[in-house]
Design a protein around this motif. Structure first.
Motif, short mmCIF file in Angstrom:
data_model
loop_
_atom_site.label_atom_id
_atom_site.label_comp_id
_atom_site.label_asym_id
_atom_site.label_seq_id
_atom_site.Cartn_x
_atom_site.Cartn_y
_atom_site.Cartn_z
N VAL A 23 0.84 -1.20 0.00
CA VAL A 23 0.00 0.00 0.00
C VAL A 23 0.88 1.25 0.00
CG1 VAL A 23 -1.75 1.30 1.26
CG2 VAL A 23 -1.86 -1.20 1.19
N ALA A 27 -1.20 7.13 -2.62
CA ALA A 27 -1.92 6.55 -3.76
C ALA A 27 -3.06 7.43 -4.27
CB ALA A 27 -2.47 5.17 -3.37
N VAL A 28 -3.48 8.40 -3.50
CA VAL A 28 -4.52 9.34 -3.92
C VAL A 28 -3.92 10.74 -3.96
CG1 VAL A 28 -6.44 7.96 -3.02
CG2 VAL A 28 -5.31 9.63 -1.54
N ALA A 39 -10.72 11.49 -2.71
CA ALA A 39 -11.31 10.37 -3.45
C ALA A 39 -12.78 10.26 -3.08
CB ALA A 39 -10.59 9.06 -3.15
N PHE A 42 -13.61 4.75 -0.42
CA PHE A 42 -12.42 4.17 0.19
C PHE A 42 -11.78 3.17 -0.76
CE2 PHE A 42 -16.02 1.56 1.76
CZ PHE A 42 -15.58 0.27 1.46
N ASP A 43 -10.67 2.59 -0.35
CA ASP A 43 -9.89 1.70 -1.21
C ASP A 43 -10.56 0.32 -1.25
OD1 ASP A 43 -7.98 0.12 -2.46
OD2 ASP A 43 -6.29 1.08 -1.47
N ARG A 44 -11.40 0.11 -2.24
CA ARG A 44 -12.16 -1.15 -2.33
C ARG A 44 -11.26 -2.35 -2.63
NH1 ARG A 44 -17.73 -1.05 -0.76
NH2 ARG A 44 -18.36 1.14 -0.94
N LEU A 46 -8.16 -2.78 -1.61
CA LEU A 46 -7.52 -3.14 -0.35
C LEU A 46 -8.54 -3.81 0.58
CD1 LEU A 46 -5.19 -3.15 1.65
CD2 LEU A 46 -5.76 -0.78 2.23
N TRP A 47 -9.75 -3.33 0.56
CA TRP A 47 -10.83 -3.93 1.37
C TRP A 47 -11.02 -5.40 1.01
CZ3 TRP A 47 -12.95 -2.36 5.68
CH2 TRP A 47 -14.20 -2.86 6.09
N ARG A 87 -6.68 3.50 3.54
CA ARG A 87 -7.95 4.21 3.37
C ARG A 87 -9.12 3.22 3.37
NH1 ARG A 87 -8.86 5.79 -1.00
NH2 ARG A 87 -10.32 7.43 -0.39
N VAL A 88 -9.36 2.61 4.51
CA VAL A 88 -10.43 1.63 4.63
C VAL A 88 -11.13 1.81 5.98
CG1 VAL A 88 -9.53 -0.15 3.09
CG2 VAL A 88 -8.72 -0.04 5.44
N GLU A 201 -10.08 13.09 3.49
CA GLU A 201 -11.07 12.03 3.29
C GLU A 201 -12.49 12.59 3.34
OE1 GLU A 201 -10.42 9.09 2.29
OE2 GLU A 201 -8.25 9.36 2.45
#
Length: 377
Positions: A23, A27-28, A39, A42-44, A46-47, A87-88, A201
């Motif tokens: 990660v 990244a954003v 964004a 959230f980071d789907r 990674l989720w 970001r989760v 966020e």
């Protein structure tokens, strides 16, 4: 105190390090260069990786597909997530699911928990009240109307509100009791207004206007909100610790390479003393975190209720993470503000964590009230 972790807890932390290894904190787009949120969601991806590694079901019992671990294991994973600014909604969804498991009825548990553990259902919590400074449970009213509860009020700063399927909303009744309502996104009478955190966020202001929630989606058990909030606060302390540890490592690496007068600046006494002070902050943050997490996980009695240990942990976390990032910025010089370098992102996230669920001063007041009510012999 023996803070030796179990094999299962250590395995959860190791799995988390594997998932978070790839990660990138940047990244954003940078919050310093972005108008509005960095964004939409959230980071789907990674989720999904967290779900595949069974890290979304840590606190769930085996009958719901979980590992049956405790708050300590969750905090170990959260600590790793903060090092990369993941970001989760790991804290919010895990804590909400744990509260449903502990206090919800069997139908609610069976319907929600397996899906939450697989990452198919995302939960969050409205925990900041109407203004961010008042108790969250007083920001919304709840009244029973036959087979439904009717909710009215406003909750601010709801993390991941636009990506979550259900938001757990504490609300108070005319009988001065607190209930937890699971409110679906887009439900009739529910309006979201966009807010943006210092971290960039996307948050949501949740407005409830005679929102009618089925009684089966409302937890009425006494103590449920207090337990959930304690877990959220303790998890926030774990995030602060992980972030602080990464920032101090970045500072060590930078000052070890940056030279003045032919020597690394890390060898200068003034630099070494400041770094040592921040190391002490981190160790105090760590000790108080594990004490609070252990009290929540074990239910063990103490001189004060568990809320006292949670308050001490949050005081250290809020003040400690602020001092760590401020010192890091100072020791990096102008480089710390460079938007091509990740430190400014950690600084923004640290400010969010410092104030999340209340600043240190609020917990100092809580601790004072507890000490007054439970004099230490």
């Amino acid at each position: 105190m023996d803070f030796t972790f179990t094999e299962e807890q250590l395995a959860a932390a190791e799995a988390a390090r594997g998932v978070f290894a790839g990660v990138a904190p940047d990244a954003v787009p940078s919050p310093a260069l972005t108008v509005g949120a960095v964004a939409e969601d959230f980071d789907r991806a990674l989720w999904s990786r967290l779900a595949d590694a069974d890290l979304l079901s840590l606190l769930l019992d085996a009958e719901y597909g979980g590992a049956g671990l405790d708050a300590i294991a969750l905090c170990l994973v959260l600590r790793e997530s903060a090092k990369v600014l993941a970001r989760v909604p790991l804290l919010e969804s895990s804590a909400a699911a744990a509260a449903v498991q502990a206090y919800g009825n069997e139908e609610l548990r069976a319907g929600l928990l397996p899906r939450a553990g697989r990452g198919e259902l995302v939960l969050t919590v409205a925990a900041h009240g109407r203004t961010g400074h008042d108790p969250a449970e007083l920001a919304v009213t709840a009244r029973r109307d036959g087979e439904v509860w009717v909710l009215d009020g406003v909750q601010t700063g709801v993390a991941w509100a636009y990506g979550a399927d259900l938001t757990v909303v504490p609300a108070h009744t005319a009988a001065d009791r607190t209930v937890l309502a699971l409110v679906p996104r887009g439900h009739d009478g529910v309006v979201l207004a966009e807010q943006v955190s210092t971290s960039g966020e996307r948050l949501g202001e949740l407005r409830l206007r005679s929102a009618r929630i089925a009684a089966g989606y409302v937890i009425e058990t006494d103590g449920a909100w207090e337990w959930l909030r304690a877990l959220l606060v303790t998890g926030t302390c774990a995030l602060s610790l992980g972030l602080g540890e990464r920032v101090l490592r970045m500072t060590s690496d930078y000052t070890g390479k940056r030279e003045q007068f032919g020597h690394p600046v890390a060898t200068f006494q003034a630099v070494a003393v400041q770094a040592a002070d921040r190391y002490i902050d981190l160790r105090a943050m760590e000790a108080t975190l594990w004490q609070a997490a252990w009290r929540i996980a074990s239910g063990a009695p103490g001189a004060l209720p568990a809320a006292g240990d949670v308050a001490v942990a949050k005081i250290w976390a809020a003040e400690g993470v602020r001092r760590v990032v401020q010192t890091a910025q100072h020791l990096h010089g102008g480089f710390g503000a460079d938007t091509d370098y990740a430190l400014h992102r950690y600084h923004a996230w640290a400010k969010h964590l410092e104030l999340s669920l209340g600043p240190a001063a609020a917990y100092e007041e809580t601790l004072g009230d507890l000490l007054a009510a439970h004099p230490l012999g």
